[in-house]
Design a protein around this motif. Sequence first.
Motif, PDB file in Angstrom:
ATOM      1  N   PRO A  97      -7.165  21.134  -0.588  1.00 50.48           N
ATOM      2  CA  PRO A  97      -7.326  20.761   0.846  1.00 50.48           C
ATOM      3  C   PRO A  97      -7.750  19.303   1.020  1.00 50.48           C
ATOM      4  N   GLU A  98      -8.617  18.817   0.105  1.00 48.46           N
ATOM      5  CA  GLU A  98      -9.064  17.426   0.212  1.00 48.46           C
ATOM      6  C   GLU A  98      -7.894  16.460   0.027  1.00 48.46           C
ATOM      7  N   ASN A  99      -7.035  16.775  -1.012  1.00 48.52           N
ATOM      8  CA  ASN A  99      -5.861  15.919  -1.275  1.00 48.52           C
ATOM      9  C   ASN A  99      -4.883  15.930  -0.102  1.00 48.52           C
ATOM     10  N   ARG A 100      -4.711  17.132   0.506  1.00 48.59           N
ATOM     11  CA  ARG A 100      -3.804  17.228   1.655  1.00 48.59           C
ATOM     12  C   ARG A 100      -4.286  16.346   2.800  1.00 48.59           C
ATOM     13  N   MET A 101      -5.576  16.401   3.077  1.00 52.08           N
ATOM     14  CA  MET A 101      -6.148  15.574   4.144  1.00 52.08           C
ATOM     15  C   MET A 101      -6.024  14.083   3.811  1.00 52.08           C
ATOM     16  N   LEU A 102      -6.285  13.769   2.534  1.00 54.13           N
ATOM     17  CA  LEU A 102      -6.223  12.364   2.094  1.00 54.13           C
ATOM     18  C   LEU A 102      -4.817  11.785   2.287  1.00 54.13           C
ATOM     19  N   ILE A 103      -3.797  12.547   1.873  1.00 53.99           N
ATOM     20  CA  ILE A 103      -2.415  12.058   1.934  1.00 53.99           C
ATOM     21  C   ILE A 103      -1.943  11.907   3.376  1.00 53.99           C
ATOM     22  N   THR A 104      -2.192  12.930   4.217  1.00 46.42           N
ATOM     23  CA  THR A 104      -1.757  12.820   5.622  1.00 46.42           C
ATOM     24  C   THR A 104      -2.454  11.649   6.315  1.00 46.42           C
ATOM     25  N   GLN A 158      -0.040  12.902  -7.364  1.00 48.18           N
ATOM     26  CA  GLN A 158      -1.244  13.647  -7.761  1.00 48.18           C
ATOM     27  C   GLN A 158      -1.515  14.820  -6.819  1.00 48.18           C
ATOM     28  N   ALA A 159      -1.292  14.583  -5.510  1.00 48.84           N
ATOM     29  CA  ALA A 159      -1.517  15.653  -4.521  1.00 48.84           C
ATOM     30  C   ALA A 159      -0.522  16.786  -4.698  1.00 48.84           C
ATOM     31  N   GLY A 191       0.814  -1.216   0.000  1.00 48.22           N
ATOM     32  CA  GLY A 191       0.000   0.000   0.000  1.00 48.22           C
ATOM     33  C   GLY A 191       0.848   1.268   0.000  1.00 48.22           C
ATOM     34  N   MET A 192       2.001   1.232   0.686  1.00 43.59           N
ATOM     35  CA  MET A 192       2.896   2.401   0.720  1.00 43.59           C
ATOM     36  C   MET A 192       3.432   2.725  -0.675  1.00 43.59           C
ATOM     37  N   ALA A 193       3.774   1.650  -1.430  1.00 44.22           N
ATOM     38  CA  ALA A 193       4.253   1.871  -2.801  1.00 44.22           C
ATOM     39  C   ALA A 193       3.125   2.408  -3.675  1.00 44.22           C
ATOM     40  N   ALA A 194       1.938   1.785  -3.554  1.00 48.34           N
ATOM     41  CA  ALA A 194       0.784   2.215  -4.362  1.00 48.34           C
ATOM     42  C   ALA A 194       0.378   3.642  -4.036  1.00 48.34           C
ATOM     43  N   ALA A 195       0.561   4.062  -2.768  1.00 53.73           N
ATOM     44  CA  ALA A 195       0.168   5.409  -2.324  1.00 53.73           C
ATOM     45  C   ALA A 195       0.983   6.507  -3.001  1.00 53.73           C
ATOM     46  N   MET A 196       2.161   6.137  -3.557  1.00 53.16           N
ATOM     47  CA  MET A 196       3.015   7.144  -4.207  1.00 53.16           C
ATOM     48  C   MET A 196       2.303   7.812  -5.370  1.00 53.16           C
ATOM     49  N   GLY A 235       2.667   9.690 -11.945  1.00 54.53           N
ATOM     50  CA  GLY A 235       2.353   9.056 -10.650  1.00 54.53           C
ATOM     51  C   GLY A 235       2.485   7.549 -10.712  1.00 54.53           C
ATOM     52  N   GLU A 236       1.985   6.942 -11.791  1.00 52.77           N
ATOM     53  CA  GLU A 236       2.077   5.491 -11.943  1.00 52.77           C
ATOM     54  C   GLU A 236       3.521   5.036 -12.074  1.00 52.77           C
ATOM     55  N   LEU A 237       4.326   5.832 -12.831  1.00 51.89           N
ATOM     56  CA  LEU A 237       5.758   5.518 -12.995  1.00 51.89           C
ATOM     57  C   LEU A 237       6.481   5.539 -11.649  1.00 51.89           C
ATOM     58  N   VAL A 238       6.245   6.606 -10.880  1.00 48.89           N
ATOM     59  CA  VAL A 238       6.905   6.739  -9.567  1.00 48.89           C
ATOM     60  C   VAL A 238       6.466   5.600  -8.643  1.00 48.89           C
ATOM     61  N   ALA A 239       5.158   5.267  -8.656  1.00 45.95           N
ATOM     62  CA  ALA A 239       4.644   4.170  -7.829  1.00 45.95           C
ATOM     63  C   ALA A 239       5.306   2.846  -8.225  1.00 45.95           C
ATOM     64  N   PHE A 240       5.496   2.634  -9.543  1.00 43.12           N
ATOM     65  CA  PHE A 240       6.111   1.401 -10.040  1.00 43.12           C
ATOM     66  C   PHE A 240       7.564   1.301  -9.575  1.00 43.12           C
TER      67      PHE A 240
END
Length: 581
Positions: A59-66, A52-53, A42-47, A280-285
């Motif tokens: 504000p929604e993305n900031r809350m989601l990421i934290t 994206q954030a 999940g940590m890798a996928a969260a990248m 984002g997908e590249l970095v997650a990969f």
Amino acid sequence: MKQAEASNWQTYGRLLKYVKPFWLAFSLAVVGNVIYAAASTGMAAAMEFVIQAIENPTPENRMLITGLIVGVFAFRGVGTFMSQYFIAYVGRHVVNALRKQLFDRLLTLPSRYFDNHASGRLVSKLTFNVEQVADATTNAVTIILREGLTIVGLLGFMVYTNWKLTLIFVALGPLIALVVSYASKRFRKISRRIQSSMGDVTHVSSESITGYRVVRTFGGEDYERKRFGKVADRTMRQGLKMASTQAIATPVVQVFVALALAALVWVMLAPEIRGGMTTGELVAFITAAATMAKPIRQVTSVHAKIQKGVAAAHDVFGTMDEEPEQDTGRYSPDRVRGAINFDNVSFRYQDTLDDVLHQISLEIPAGQSVALVGRSGSGKSTLVSLLPRFYEYQQGEIRLDDHPITDFSLTALRAQIALVTQNVVLFNDTIGANIAYGSLRERSRDEIVEAARKAHAMEFIERMPDGLDTMVGDNGVMLSGGQRQRLAIARALLKDAPVLILDEATSALDTESERYIQEALETVMKGRTTLVIAHRLSTIEQADRILVMESGRIVEDGNHQQLLDAGGAYAQLHQMQFSEG
């Protein structure tokens, strides 16, 4: 070689059977490992969401990421606790079961086994080797499950994201497997050597500690220092070989993983491979591929622990698979009369050695006292050792009350015999507990006092600070030789067995103590069959019968006066001792 591999897998499989009773705790540990692996993936996928954030910081993305970061780490923490605690719970119970089973087996092994194995090495099996097994069943299993599931999770995510790039990354897998295979074989070989050298360390140190008075009196400090230094250095060298193999294998694996990562990045930059992947997908990969380096390293390094454990398990199971004493007899009388017959009995300690006893035929009526005399090595102690079946004779038959001793159960046979030897064994317990040892534990305080009084032990016990409750120290180190001997005689008196074996029982006593003990022994010998081995002939002149042994044969048989009148071997021994006196 393949047979050895199968044997190692069989050994590890046998080890894992000990996990079965603790399946619930093991299942919880597996659940914890699944949680940990899911969180790592999940940590890798969260990248992807992090990128994206960053690109779209609402504000929604900031809350989601934290929230995502805290949630993933908390989730992984729960998994870590569950996996580590519950697998440790299983591991400690497995070690406890193994240790108890090994000790139980040691208690049932025949005397020959202890003749051929140093006590220090056997202690090392119970301590060091079993702990090595613990590593194989706890840390190793934890790492394999946790990191293995993490690798599976990350690979699954990578395949889902871009299967072409994943194939490039895993292309170097066979090379990693080769490195791991070579390292495993070397770990196993070195582990066996480490166990052997640790046994030597325990053996040498226990000998030096037990015999410290002899070491100091005879100036053996330098010799013992060198002897211990040699086995300690050998252990250190084997440990360094293990460390160097592990130290080389781990970075080699890491280099292969880095090569795979480099190839991945190089190919990723080609538009036809990258396809429509977002940043984002590249970095997650790449994060997933990079995250995999640690679990791969952990899984490859765990082989050292597994091989140590397998080598230790081979050794532990080897002892547990030793044949115990033969105990097929079913005859179990409450008390025998004590008539003993040796019928054409021959005995040798090993098949490769000559006979120690040659066709001994001997009839001892119940209640008779028989003294065995002769030079050292004539077979006296060996002969009496056959009666409680400490050793099995090769030829002939020994009967107790006309029943072959092999018909008795070992417990029933030994319950009929009390034994006092020259080398008294006392336990680090109270005087009372040493007299009422083992099956005598239930005897009353009055019975213990009476036995001690008959053995003339109460006179020194009463002077002790806590009387019968005084601790005697390691093997009775707080007592004199005569005092220790009197406690052993009190133990035999308390047992009140119909057959009594006294192997040099008065050898450690001074003249006054010996006189008291002789009186006590004359009392206790009445009405029971007694076999007395004595070096000092003055102690056995009153015996009903004296047997003179020479080179494993009985050469003379009669009472004291008859043998003196015969002018044979006994008369010569008596004359030598009389002239020395």
